[in-house]
Motif scaffolding. Structure first.
Motif, PDB file in Angstrom:
ATOM      1  N   GLY A   1       0.787  -1.226   0.000  1.00 26.60           N
ATOM      2  CA  GLY A   1       0.000   0.000   0.000  1.00 26.60           C
ATOM      3  C   GLY A   1       0.816   1.271   0.000  1.00 26.60           C
ATOM      4  O   GLY A   1       0.377   2.297  -0.556  1.00 26.60           O
ATOM      5  N   TYR A   2       2.015   1.226   0.591  1.00 24.74           N
ATOM      6  CA  TYR A   2       2.778   2.469   0.781  1.00 24.74           C
ATOM      7  C   TYR A   2       4.194   2.412   0.199  1.00 24.74           C
ATOM      8  O   TYR A   2       4.956   3.364   0.340  1.00 24.74           O
ATOM      9  CB  TYR A   2       2.821   2.831   2.262  1.00 24.74           C
ATOM     10  CG  TYR A   2       1.429   3.063   2.804  1.00 24.74           C
ATOM     11  CD1 TYR A   2       0.731   4.237   2.506  1.00 24.74           C
ATOM     12  CD2 TYR A   2       0.788   2.085   3.557  1.00 24.74           C
ATOM     13  CE1 TYR A   2      -0.568   4.426   2.964  1.00 24.74           C
ATOM     14  CE2 TYR A   2      -0.511   2.271   4.020  1.00 24.74           C
ATOM     15  CZ  TYR A   2      -1.179   3.448   3.710  1.00 24.74           C
ATOM     16  OH  TYR A   2      -2.472   3.642   4.150  1.00 24.74           O
ATOM     17  N   GLY A   3       4.541   1.311  -0.455  1.00 24.36           N
ATOM     18  CA  GLY A   3       5.796   1.240  -1.181  1.00 24.36           C
ATOM     19  C   GLY A   3       7.047   1.281  -0.330  1.00 24.36           C
ATOM     20  O   GLY A   3       8.122   1.651  -0.816  1.00 24.36           O
ATOM     21  N   LYS A   4       6.933   0.903   0.919  1.00 23.33           N
ATOM     22  CA  LYS A   4       8.109   0.854   1.797  1.00 23.33           C
ATOM     23  C   LYS A   4       7.900  -0.204   2.869  1.00 23.33           C
ATOM     24  O   LYS A   4       6.754  -0.583   3.181  1.00 23.33           O
ATOM     25  CB  LYS A   4       8.384   2.208   2.436  1.00 23.33           C
ATOM     26  CG  LYS A   4       7.266   2.732   3.326  1.00 23.33           C
ATOM     27  CD  LYS A   4       7.603   4.098   3.916  1.00 23.33           C
ATOM     28  CE  LYS A   4       7.553   5.172   2.857  1.00 23.33           C
ATOM     29  NZ  LYS A   4       7.747   6.534   3.426  1.00 23.33           N
ATOM     30  N   ASP A   5       8.995  -0.677   3.438  1.00 26.08           N
ATOM     31  CA  ASP A   5       8.905  -1.680   4.499  1.00 26.08           C
ATOM     32  C   ASP A   5       8.375  -1.047   5.781  1.00 26.08           C
ATOM     33  O   ASP A   5       8.807   0.046   6.167  1.00 26.08           O
ATOM     34  CB  ASP A   5      10.292  -2.276   4.793  1.00 26.08           C
ATOM     35  CG  ASP A   5      10.773  -3.184   3.691  1.00 26.08           C
ATOM     36  OD1 ASP A   5       9.929  -3.837   3.054  1.00 26.08           O
ATOM     37  OD2 ASP A   5      12.000  -3.239   3.470  1.00 26.08           O
ATOM     38  N   LEU A   6       7.469  -1.740   6.430  1.00 29.09           N
ATOM     39  CA  LEU A   6       6.987  -1.288   7.732  1.00 29.09           C
ATOM     40  C   LEU A   6       8.150  -1.214   8.714  1.00 29.09           C
ATOM     41  O   LEU A   6       8.234  -0.274   9.520  1.00 29.09           O
ATOM     42  CB  LEU A   6       5.916  -2.251   8.249  1.00 29.09           C
ATOM     43  CG  LEU A   6       5.335  -1.962   9.630  1.00 29.09           C
ATOM     44  CD1 LEU A   6       4.747  -0.557   9.711  1.00 29.09           C
ATOM     45  CD2 LEU A   6       4.282  -3.013   9.993  1.00 29.09           C
ATOM     46  N   GLU A   7       9.057  -2.172   8.640  1.00 27.95           N
ATOM     47  CA  GLU A   7      10.221  -2.182   9.529  1.00 27.95           C
ATOM     48  C   GLU A   7      11.034  -0.897   9.377  1.00 27.95           C
ATOM     49  O   GLU A   7      11.414  -0.269  10.371  1.00 27.95           O
ATOM     50  CB  GLU A   7      11.091  -3.399   9.211  1.00 27.95           C
ATOM     51  CG  GLU A   7      12.374  -3.472  10.014  1.00 27.95           C
ATOM     52  CD  GLU A   7      13.242  -4.650   9.616  1.00 27.95           C
ATOM     53  OE1 GLU A   7      14.394  -4.694  10.083  1.00 27.95           O
ATOM     54  OE2 GLU A   7      12.786  -5.514   8.850  1.00 27.95           O
ATOM     55  N   SER A   8      11.306  -0.496   8.135  1.00 28.20           N
ATOM     56  CA  SER A   8      12.097   0.715   7.895  1.00 28.20           C
ATOM     57  C   SER A   8      11.386   1.952   8.409  1.00 28.20           C
ATOM     58  O   SER A   8      12.011   2.851   8.993  1.00 28.20           O
ATOM     59  CB  SER A   8      12.373   0.861   6.395  1.00 28.20           C
ATOM     60  OG  SER A   8      13.106  -0.235   5.912  1.00 28.20           O
ATOM     61  N   LYS A   9      10.083   1.994   8.218  1.00 29.44           N
ATOM     62  CA  LYS A   9       9.304   3.148   8.693  1.00 29.44           C
ATOM     63  C   LYS A   9       9.338   3.241  10.212  1.00 29.44           C
ATOM     64  O   LYS A   9       9.522   4.334  10.781  1.00 29.44           O
ATOM     65  CB  LYS A   9       7.864   3.041   8.194  1.00 29.44           C
ATOM     66  CG  LYS A   9       6.984   4.230   8.579  1.00 29.44           C
ATOM     67  CD  LYS A   9       7.489   5.541   7.988  1.00 29.44           C
ATOM     68  CE  LYS A   9       6.536   6.691   8.310  1.00 29.44           C
ATOM     69  NZ  LYS A   9       7.077   7.998   7.855  1.00 29.44           N
TER      70      LYS A   9
END
Length: 352
Positions: free
Chosen positions: A88-96
């Motif tokens: 959905g957001y084009g990035k890893d949840l971990e990185s965020k």
């Protein structure tokens, strides 16, 4: 050494297995795992991913919203949330999460983004990365894991780091300790807890005696081949038979024949054979005892067990130390880090 005393205390308060075989086997078979947090009912991975995005959007972070989701979903549900967030957001949840949080609270929340196998593989990697090795972490994870857990951990390690966990163990350890860890990382323990062979029990007991106390020097490979591959039930009976035949506990024999990390591995295996949940309870107690807290160990044990058997471990902790695990966590931690751990321990008032 302190861990040796812990084991002797554990063994002294354990019902003699040889005298109560049938009763103990039945107890082992009927004991069920007790998680501290259960899967969410009406689960929607996309809605959870959107809520997490909202909690970290703009200035500031809504830590309570993060805990309300990640600390109250099962392992499988959290993996689906991580996948939904990335799609959905084009990035890893971990990185965020890493960009929004810090300290031990960050470590807990990032760990919750991973499957258990990925999380434990990372724990193993970090225990061996850089200068020095966290030998106790290696012992804890490999001594206590099931064959399936080890297989999944091995696969996760290879995916994440491009080479086998065994390769890093070989490069980072030496001697008898290396031999034992390499054996354990194969995940080849007999997991049949019924149909015990009394002849094999007596044979293994004699073999261990001949490999240790009956000779000058020690045949380390004999201890390794038995303790790394026999079932927990078999090892419990060998321990009782050893005491009966030679008037000395097998754990004391190990302590007199081995030292250092090799001794820790073998005692860890025997502790898990006697009572795996009590072994984890002791590890938790050790992580919070004395000056300072071993937060890495505390987080690993809670995150690694909260949706499987942390309830069992809590019961053993209270039985052994006459106080609750939650009370000690409250004493040793603070802030959102404390709130997250309390949520994982099943506290309904974790935000207080």
């Amino acid at each position: 050494m302190e861990k040796t005393n812990n084991f002797q205390h554990l063994a002294a308060n354990t019902t003699p297995i040889w005298q109560h075989q049938n009763h103990q086997q039945q107890q082992q078979q009927i004991e069920r795992n007790i998680p501290t947090v259960h899967p969410a009912t009406s689960f929607d991975a996309r809605a959870d991913a959107d809520a997490l995005h909202k909690a970290m959007k703009g200035l500031g972070t809504d830590e309570k919203a993060l805990m309300a989701i990640l600390c109250h979903r099962s392992n499988g549900q959290r993996v689906l949330i991580s996948q939904a967030y990335k799609s959905g957001y084009g990035k890893d949840l971990e990185s965020k999460l890493k960009s929004e949080l810090s300290g031990n609270f960050e470590r807990v929340m990032v760990s919750l983004c991973l499957s258990t196998a990925d999380f434990m593989a990372r724990e193993m990697y970090e225990a061996m990365a850089g200068l020095g090795t966290d030998d106790e972490a290696l012992v804890e994870v490999l001594c206590s894991s099931t064959n399936q857990e080890i297989r999944e951990m091995n696969a996760a390690y290879l995916r994440a780091y491009g080479h086998s966990m065994e390769k890093d163990i070989i490069g980072d350890t030496s001697g008898t300790f290396k031999m034992m860890l390499v054996s354990l990382v194969q995940g080849g323990r007999d997991e049949n807890e019924s149909g015990l062979d009394e002849h094999k029990i007596r044979s293994d007991t004699q073999r261990l005696y001949q490999a240790g106390e009956a000779r000058l020097g020690t045949d380390e490979s004999a201890f390794n081949s038995i303790l790394a591959t026999r079932s927990w039930a078999h090892l419990r009976h060998v321990m009782a038979e050893y005491q009966s035949m030679f008037g000395k506990s097998l754990e004391k024999a190990v302590m007199s024949e081995f030292s250092g990390n090799a001794e820790k591995v073998l005692l860890g295996i025997l502790q898990c054979a006697v009572n795996r949940n009590a072994y984890f309870a002791q590890r938790l107690r050790d992580s919070m005892k004395g000056l300072g807290t071993n937060n890495r160990t505390l987080i690993r044990l809670i995150v690694g067990h909260w949706d499987t058997d942390l309830g069992n471990i809590q019961q053993e902790y209270e039985k052994k130390f006459l106080r609750s695990l939650a009370a000690d966590v409250v004493d040793e931690t603070s802030g959102d880090y404390r709130r997250a751990l309390m949520a994982l321990l099943g506290s309904k008032n974790y935000l207080q």
